[in-house]
Design a protein around this motif. Structure first.
Motif, PDB file in Angstrom:
ATOM      1  N   PHE A   1       0.807  -1.218   0.000  1.00 57.70           N
ATOM      2  CA  PHE A   1       0.000   0.000   0.000  1.00 57.70           C
ATOM      3  C   PHE A   1       0.844   1.275   0.000  1.00 57.70           C
ATOM      4  O   PHE A   1       0.318   2.355  -0.209  1.00 57.70           O
ATOM      5  N   ASN A   2       2.151   1.148   0.305  1.00 58.55           N
ATOM      6  CA  ASN A   2       3.025   2.303   0.492  1.00 58.55           C
ATOM      7  C   ASN A   2       2.481   3.230   1.577  1.00 58.55           C
ATOM      8  O   ASN A   2       2.478   4.461   1.447  1.00 58.55           O
ATOM      9  N   ILE A   3       2.006   2.628   2.653  1.00 58.62           N
ATOM     10  CA  ILE A   3       1.500   3.360   3.817  1.00 58.62           C
ATOM     11  C   ILE A   3       2.300   2.937   5.037  1.00 58.62           C
ATOM     12  O   ILE A   3       2.550   1.751   5.246  1.00 58.62           O
ATOM     13  N   ASP A   4       2.722   3.924   5.825  1.00 53.87           N
ATOM     14  CA  ASP A   4       3.420   3.647   7.082  1.00 53.87           C
ATOM     15  C   ASP A   4       2.377   3.373   8.163  1.00 53.87           C
ATOM     16  O   ASP A   4       1.748   4.288   8.690  1.00 53.87           O
ATOM     17  N   LEU A   5       2.218   2.117   8.500  1.00 49.86           N
ATOM     18  CA  LEU A   5       1.154   1.685   9.393  1.00 49.86           C
ATOM     19  C   LEU A   5       1.313   2.244  10.798  1.00 49.86           C
ATOM     20  O   LEU A   5       2.420   2.271  11.357  1.00 49.86           O
ATOM     21  N   THR A   6       0.198   2.684  11.387  1.00 53.01           N
ATOM     22  CA  THR A   6       0.142   3.046  12.799  1.00 53.01           C
ATOM     23  C   THR A   6      -0.496   1.881  13.550  1.00 53.01           C
ATOM     24  O   THR A   6      -1.643   1.507  13.266  1.00 53.01           O
ATOM     25  N   HIS A   7       0.234   1.298  14.492  1.00 51.63           N
ATOM     26  CA  HIS A   7      -0.234   0.082  15.153  1.00 51.63           C
ATOM     27  C   HIS A   7      -1.321   0.382  16.179  1.00 51.63           C
ATOM     28  O   HIS A   7      -1.316   1.421  16.848  1.00 51.63           O
ATOM     29  N   ARG A   8      -2.232  -0.576  16.318  1.00 52.17           N
ATOM     30  CA  ARG A   8      -3.319  -0.468  17.288  1.00 52.17           C
ATOM     31  C   ARG A   8      -3.978  -1.829  17.411  1.00 52.17           C
ATOM     32  O   ARG A   8      -3.833  -2.697  16.540  1.00 52.17           O
ATOM     33  N   SER A   9      -4.700  -2.041  18.493  1.00 54.86           N
ATOM     34  CA  SER A   9      -5.537  -3.227  18.621  1.00 54.86           C
ATOM     35  C   SER A   9      -6.808  -3.037  17.802  1.00 54.86           C
ATOM     36  O   SER A   9      -7.295  -1.916  17.644  1.00 54.86           O
ATOM     37  N   VAL A  10      -7.344  -4.134  17.290  1.00 57.17           N
ATOM     38  CA  VAL A  10      -8.587  -4.096  16.530  1.00 57.17           C
ATOM     39  C   VAL A  10      -9.586  -4.971  17.269  1.00 57.17           C
ATOM     40  O   VAL A  10      -9.538  -6.195  17.201  1.00 57.17           O
ATOM     41  N   ASP A  11     -10.480  -4.326  17.996  1.00 61.13           N
ATOM     42  CA  ASP A  11     -11.424  -5.051  18.851  1.00 61.13           C
ATOM     43  C   ASP A  11     -12.715  -5.409  18.120  1.00 61.13           C
ATOM     44  O   ASP A  11     -13.263  -6.491  18.312  1.00 61.13           O
ATOM     45  N   GLN A  12     -13.201  -4.491  17.311  1.00 60.25           N
ATOM     46  CA  GLN A  12     -14.463  -4.719  16.618  1.00 60.25           C
ATOM     47  C   GLN A  12     -14.206  -5.531  15.348  1.00 60.25           C
ATOM     48  O   GLN A  12     -14.318  -5.049  14.222  1.00 60.25           O
ATOM     49  N   SER A  13     -13.854  -6.781  15.539  1.00 57.66           N
ATOM     50  CA  SER A  13     -13.485  -7.639  14.424  1.00 57.66           C
ATOM     51  C   SER A  13     -13.662  -9.090  14.825  1.00 57.66           C
ATOM     52  O   SER A  13     -13.598  -9.429  16.002  1.00 57.66           O
ATOM     53  N   ASP A  14     -13.892  -9.935  13.855  1.00 58.86           N
ATOM     54  CA  ASP A  14     -14.001 -11.371  14.093  1.00 58.86           C
ATOM     55  C   ASP A  14     -13.071 -12.092  13.118  1.00 58.86           C
ATOM     56  O   ASP A  14     -13.386 -12.235  11.943  1.00 58.86           O
ATOM     57  N   PRO A  15     -11.889 -12.539  13.596  1.00 62.84           N
ATOM     58  CA  PRO A  15     -11.420 -12.459  14.982  1.00 62.84           C
ATOM     59  C   PRO A  15     -10.814 -11.089  15.295  1.00 62.84           C
ATOM     60  O   PRO A  15     -10.451 -10.365  14.368  1.00 62.84           O
ATOM     61  N   PRO A  16     -10.680 -10.745  16.576  1.00 60.97           N
ATOM     62  CA  PRO A  16     -10.003  -9.503  16.957  1.00 60.97           C
ATOM     63  C   PRO A  16      -8.487  -9.665  16.882  1.00 60.97           C
ATOM     64  O   PRO A  16      -7.978 -10.784  16.823  1.00 60.97           O
ATOM     65  N   TYR A  17      -7.765  -8.552  16.880  1.00 59.33           N
ATOM     66  CA  TYR A  17      -6.308  -8.558  16.842  1.00 59.33           C
ATOM     67  C   TYR A  17      -5.802  -7.653  17.960  1.00 59.33           C
ATOM     68  O   TYR A  17      -6.080  -6.451  17.972  1.00 59.33           O
TER      69      TYR A  17
END
Length: 215
Positions: A123-139
Motif C-alpha cells: 500500500f506504500n502506507i506507514d502503518l500506525t499500530h493499534r488493537s482491533v477489537d471490533q473484528s471477528d477475529p479480533p487482533y
C-alpha cells in the motif's frame, strides 16, 4: 500455500455491475507491457484478492459496497491485511505460537514489524499500530506483537491481469477473478489502479483501488 477465506469474497464480486476487458494482445501493444509484466501484476493483485480485498479505495470514500481505507494509517483493514498476508504466504517464517499458555488474546502471534512491512510493501502506507477489537477475529497489539487466532477454510480467488494501461503515472489493470483451485471458475472481472514504486531496491507497485464486478 495455506488457505484463508476472508468470508465475503463473492459478496464483494456481486456488489456491482459488469466491466469489459479488451484483448490482451491489444493492451500489450498499446501500453508496452509484456506478458511477463502482466503476470507479475497478476501476482501483485492476487495478494489482495486471496484475502477478499476486492472492492476498496485507499484514499477515497464512496458507496457502501466499497471498503473505505481512506488513507488512514491506523485503518483496521490495513492491519488485517498485514496479518493475514503473512499467515497465508509466510506462515513458517512469520507466525509463532503465543508464548503465554491459554493466552486470552489468541494462540498465535506475529511481530508488528512484519505487519507494517507488508502494509508498506503493498500500500506504500506507514502503518500506525493499534488493537482491533471490533473484528471477528479480533487482533490485540501488545506494543510489539499482534495476537490472534488462525483460520483455514474455503476457496481462494486470484487475479489474472489481461490488460494494463499507464497514464499520468497511474497503471490501470483489468482482468478476471478466478478460483485458485479451478481456473475455469471465473465469477468476476476487475479493474484496479496502482502507482509504480520501489521496495527493497526492486520495482513494484503500490495499490490505489480495486473494483470487482460480477459477470
Amino acid at each position: 500455500m495455506r488457505k484463508y477465506f476472508w468470508g465475503k469474497v463473492l459478496l464483494f464480486c456481486l456488489a456491482l455491475g459488469i466491466c469489459s476487458v479488451q484483448n490482451p494482445a491489444e493492451a500489450d501493444q498499446a501500453a508496452g507491457f509484456s506478458q511477463a509484466q502482466l503476470k507479475l501484476m497478476s501476482t501483485f493483485l492476487s495478494n489482495f484478492t486471496e484475502l477478499g480485498f476486492m472492492n476498496f479505495d485507499v484514499q477515497k470514500g464512496g458507496d457502501d459496497d466499497v471498503l473505505h481505507l481512506g488513507g488512514d494509517p491506523s485503518n483496521p483493514d490495513l492491519i488485517r491485511f498485514g496479518i493475514w498476508h503473512n499467515y497465508l504466504n509466510n506462515y513458517q517464517s512469520q507466525i509463532r505460537q503465543c508464548p503465554v499458555k491459554d493466552c486470552e488474546h489468541g494462540s498465535l502471534v506475529i511481530d508488528a514489524k512484519s505487519v507494517a512491512e507488508s502494509v508498506k510493501k503493498y500500500f506504500n502506507i506507514d502503518l500506525t499500530h493499534r488493537s482491533v477489537d471490533q473484528s471477528d477475529p479480533p487482533y490485540y497489539f501488545d506494543g510489539k506483537l499482534y495476537h490472534f487466532e488462525g483460520a483455514d477454510g474455503e476457496a481462494v480467488y486470484h487475479a489474472e491481469v489481461k490488460q494494463a494501461m499507464q497514464e499520468d503515472g497511474i497503471i490501470r489493470m483489468t482482468g478476471d477473478i478466478y478460483n485458485a483451485d479451478d481456473r475455469e471458475d471465473r465469477p468476476c472481472t476487475f479493474e484496479a489502479t496502482a502507482r509504480p514504486c520501489r521496495w527493497n531496491g526492486k520495482d513494484t507497485w503500490a495499490i490505489l483501488s480495486m473494483k470487482t464486478t460480477a459477470r
